[in-house]
Design a protein around this motif. Structure first.
Motif, mmCIF file in Angstrom:
data_model
loop_
_atom_site.group_PDB
_atom_site.id
_atom_site.type_symbol
_atom_site.label_atom_id
_atom_site.label_comp_id
_atom_site.label_asym_id
_atom_site.label_seq_id
_atom_site.Cartn_x
_atom_site.Cartn_y
_atom_site.Cartn_z
ATOM 1 N N ASP A 29 0.862 -1.072 -0.001
ATOM 2 C CA ASP A 29 0.074 -0.141 -0.057
ATOM 3 C C ASP A 29 1.060 1.261 0.043
ATOM 4 N N PRO A 30 0.998 2.047 -1.055
ATOM 5 C CA PRO A 30 1.798 3.147 -1.031
ATOM 6 C C PRO A 30 1.552 4.207 -0.264
ATOM 7 N N ASP A 31 0.272 4.483 0.209
ATOM 8 C CA ASP A 31 -0.376 5.356 1.095
ATOM 9 C C ASP A 31 0.189 4.951 2.493
ATOM 10 N N GLY A 32 0.029 3.617 2.861
ATOM 11 C CA GLY A 32 0.626 3.199 4.306
ATOM 12 C C GLY A 32 1.913 3.465 4.327
ATOM 13 N N MET A 33 2.773 2.967 3.297
ATOM 14 C CA MET A 33 4.161 3.315 3.227
ATOM 15 C C MET A 33 4.561 4.809 3.437
ATOM 16 N N ALA A 34 3.816 5.719 2.742
ATOM 17 C CA ALA A 34 4.169 7.133 3.050
ATOM 18 C C ALA A 34 3.819 7.403 4.629
ATOM 19 N N GLY A 35 2.805 6.977 5.209
ATOM 20 C CA GLY A 35 2.468 7.057 6.290
ATOM 21 C C GLY A 35 3.467 6.666 7.382
ATOM 22 N N VAL A 36 4.231 5.616 7.091
ATOM 23 C CA VAL A 36 5.197 5.139 8.063
ATOM 24 C C VAL A 36 6.259 5.945 7.985
ATOM 25 N N LEU A 37 6.671 6.393 6.668
ATOM 26 C CA LEU A 37 7.777 7.459 6.309
ATOM 27 C C LEU A 37 7.700 8.781 7.273
ATOM 28 N N ASP A 38 6.300 9.323 7.064
ATOM 29 C CA ASP A 38 6.096 10.411 7.958
ATOM 30 C C ASP A 38 6.045 10.138 9.442
ATOM 31 N N ALA B 140 8.261 8.172 10.724
ATOM 32 C CA ALA B 140 9.740 8.259 10.959
ATOM 33 C C ALA B 140 10.358 9.738 10.886
ATOM 34 N N VAL B 141 9.624 10.622 10.071
ATOM 35 C CA VAL B 141 10.287 12.128 10.241
ATOM 36 C C VAL B 141 9.953 12.607 11.572
ATOM 37 N N LYS B 142 8.578 12.299 11.928
ATOM 38 C CA LYS B 142 8.165 12.902 13.230
ATOM 39 C C LYS B 142 9.207 12.419 14.463
ATOM 40 N N ARG B 143 9.594 10.933 14.455
ATOM 41 C CA ARG B 143 10.265 10.532 15.514
ATOM 42 C C ARG B 143 11.541 11.241 15.672
ATOM 43 N N MET B 144 12.378 11.438 14.178
ATOM 44 C CA MET B 144 13.518 12.170 14.161
ATOM 45 C C MET B 144 13.436 13.459 14.427
ATOM 46 N N VAL C 291 0.738 11.128 -3.282
ATOM 47 C CA VAL C 291 1.682 10.075 -2.485
ATOM 48 C C VAL C 291 3.043 10.078 -2.669
ATOM 49 N N ARG C 292 3.180 10.093 -4.114
ATOM 50 C CA ARG C 292 4.796 10.107 -4.495
ATOM 51 C C ARG C 292 5.512 11.439 -3.806
ATOM 52 N N ASP C 293 4.940 12.526 -4.231
ATOM 53 C CA ASP C 293 5.598 13.722 -3.429
ATOM 54 C C ASP C 293 5.834 13.457 -1.981
ATOM 55 N N ARG C 294 4.821 13.050 -1.210
ATOM 56 C CA ARG C 294 4.869 12.810 0.258
ATOM 57 C C ARG C 294 6.214 11.806 0.647
ATOM 58 N N ILE C 295 6.187 10.817 0.012
ATOM 59 C CA ILE C 295 7.551 9.956 -0.068
ATOM 60 C C ILE C 295 8.847 10.639 -0.380
ATOM 61 N N LYS C 296 8.859 11.209 -1.369
ATOM 62 C CA LYS C 296 9.885 12.085 -1.695
ATOM 63 C C LYS C 296 10.482 12.994 -0.575
ATOM 64 N N GLU C 297 9.355 13.805 -0.116
ATOM 65 C CA GLU C 297 9.764 14.922 0.886
ATOM 66 C C GLU C 297 10.327 14.131 2.105
ATOM 67 N N SER C 298 9.687 13.022 2.559
ATOM 68 C CA SER C 298 10.145 12.373 3.573
ATOM 69 C C SER C 298 11.365 11.900 3.574
ATOM 70 N N LEU C 299 11.682 11.101 2.399
ATOM 71 C CA LEU C 299 12.868 10.648 2.294
ATOM 72 C C LEU C 299 14.132 11.831 2.155
#
Length: 476
Positions: A295-304, A306-310, A352-360
């Motif tokens: 699920d791309p949206d779920g993976m984007a949420g997990v990356l988000d 990780a950013v909050k935890r960082m 979703v792709r932009d969210r993932i790129k921003e988080s990474l």
């Protein structure tokens, strides 16, 4: 004195100049004496240069003349028996201090020095100036079981990259399999490594797991010189690129295995992302604190997340320390992403792709100091697929399909320095070249191979436990 009438416009007669050098008559005995003296001088120079041949030969002749042939045979037998006993008693020191130095001197005399000048000229490393030919000087030859290592004094104006570009031609000229050049501590010297045997021809078995992982040197495989290869994860992100079947799974699972002791103790948390539906990483689910797939949206949420935890960790460490130290309360967070291009380029939902790129981008640029590391693998190294490739200090290039892709992954001129990823055969999965920021020369490595049974056994033995929850219950 007679007068010469000169008519205007006529040439003035000029007598021809005598340009012949004077002839000196040298006595024949003086020429013979000069030839003998020059020959004797050269003989002394050769005897001193090759003392390891002249000294034993001189001693043998002296023993033969003084004591006879039987005594000479006894001395030779005693020396041979001593060498044999040394080899049987301590073979490592015998090879290092006895056998390999002798082989190096013989190969320098027989293989390299007779053809050195001609090979330098044909490979473009010699030059001519003022009618004189200048050739780089071969200083030393060292040998081991795998190949030869030549230390060369470069000509003025040469740099190690010039030798790196010619290393393959040099290898073929001296009848070797592969060649690689690297710089030394001295600016006028370069080391050229020729391989006679490939230490990476065989499959590398899984390496032992340490109870506490050494983040400054995680054991992942074997280097080209036969020594274990250790990767520094502290303060770094890792990019792995390779074609289909190149062995990206070997690198990922070798890294996860080297961290398994920390996973069990709570010092390391592994968050895994497998956009291919979990086909690669699902076998190690017990090792992961988070596992996102499909699920791309779920993976984007997990990356988000990780950013909050960082960011929360950065706010706690601000003014306290500049480098995170893993603890059970603040474990090292390792994000393992298989097929990164599926998250950055192949998702159809643009938001979703932009969210993932921003988080990474945030994780790669800000995560190292606070103990958040990204380990990503992909097949397509094009810039539009991975726009933030330069944020990975550690890059691993496995087998690639085109020569241009080597520099895309490992950096400019990496292929000229010996990273021939496009020439790795399909029969050698897990073989690749590692390049670190600030290090010019790539390192050739074969990473350990883990079977499905090895991965399942690893998950059962070092499964992730929620140590934070256990501590809270104990405190309550």
């Amino acid at each position: 004195m007679p007068l010469i009438n000169i008519i205007p416009g006529d040439k003035i007669p000029v007598a021809p100049m005598n340009v012949r050098l004077p002839a000196w008559r040298v006595p024949g005995w003086l020429l013979v004496f000069w030839w003998l003296a020059r020959g004797l001088f050269r003989l002394i120079v050769l005897a001193v240069r090759y003392w390891w041949l002249s000294l034993p030969a001189g001693l043998a002749l002296w023993v033969r003349a003084e004591f006879g042939g039987l005594v000479l045979a006894g001395v030779v037998t005693t020396v041979a028996a001593g060498c044999l006993g040394w080899w049987r008693w301590h073979p490592v020191s015998w090879l290092r201090f006895g056998w390999y130095p002798l082989v190096a001197r013989i190969r320098a005399l027989v293989v390299y020095r007779p053809r050195w000048a001609s090979v330098m000229a044909t490979c473009g490393l010699a030059t001519v100036f003022g009618g004189d030919r200048y050739v780089p000087r071969l200083l030393r030859v060292r040998c081991d079981w795998w190949g030869d290592e030549l230390t060369v004094r470069m000509l003025p104006g040469q740099i190690p990259d010039d030798w790196g570009q010619a290393a393959e031609r040099l290898a073929y000229a001296f009848r070797q399999h592969t060649g690689q050049a690297r710089s030394t501590g001295r600016p006028d010297r370069v080391v050229v490594r020729f391989m006679r045997r490939d230490p990476l021809a065989g499959v590398v078995a899984p390496l032992p797991v340490a109870d506490t992982p050494d983040l400054g040197g995680l054991p992942l495989g074997v280097r080209e010189d036969g020594e274990p290869y250790r990767l520094r994860l502290a303060g770094s992100h890792v990019l792995i690129a390779g074609a289909t079947g190149a062995g990206k799974g070997s690198v990922l699972w070798s890294l996860i295995r080297s961290l398994a002791g920390g996973v069990r103790s709570g010092l390391v948390e592994v968050w895994a992302f497998d956009p291919k539906g979990g086909m690669e990483l699902a076998a190690g689910v017990p090792l992961f604190a988070r596992f996102a797939y499909d699920d791309p949206d779920g993976m984007a949420g997990v990356l988000d997340e990780a950013v909050k935890r960082m960011r929360l960790r950065a706010s706690r460490l601000r003014g306290v320390t500049r480098q995170h130290v893993p603890t059970v309360e603040e474990p090292l967070l390792v994000l393992v992403i298989d097929e990164l291009a599926a998250l950055t380029a192949y998702i159809t939902d643009r938001k979703v792709r932009d969210r993932i790129k921003e988080s990474l981008g945030l994780l790669l640029s800000q995560g190292r100091a606070v103990g958040v590391h990204v380990i990503a693998a992909l097949q397509d190294p094009r810039k539009d697929v991975l726009p933030f490739r330069d944020l990975f200090p550690t890059r691993i290039g496995l087998r690639l399909t085109e020569p241009e892709q080597v520099d895309m992954v490992l950096g400019d001129a990496a292929r000229d320095r010996g990273a021939l990823c496009d020439r790795i055969p399909e029969t050698s999965p897990g073989v690749g070249f590692v390049v670190l920021d600030g290090v010019r020369e790539p390192v050739r490595v074969r990473f350990a191979y883990l079977t499905d049974d090895d991965i399942r056994s690893l998950g059962r033995t070092y499964r992730h436990l929620d140590h934070t929850a256990n501590e809270k219950e104990a405190t309550a």
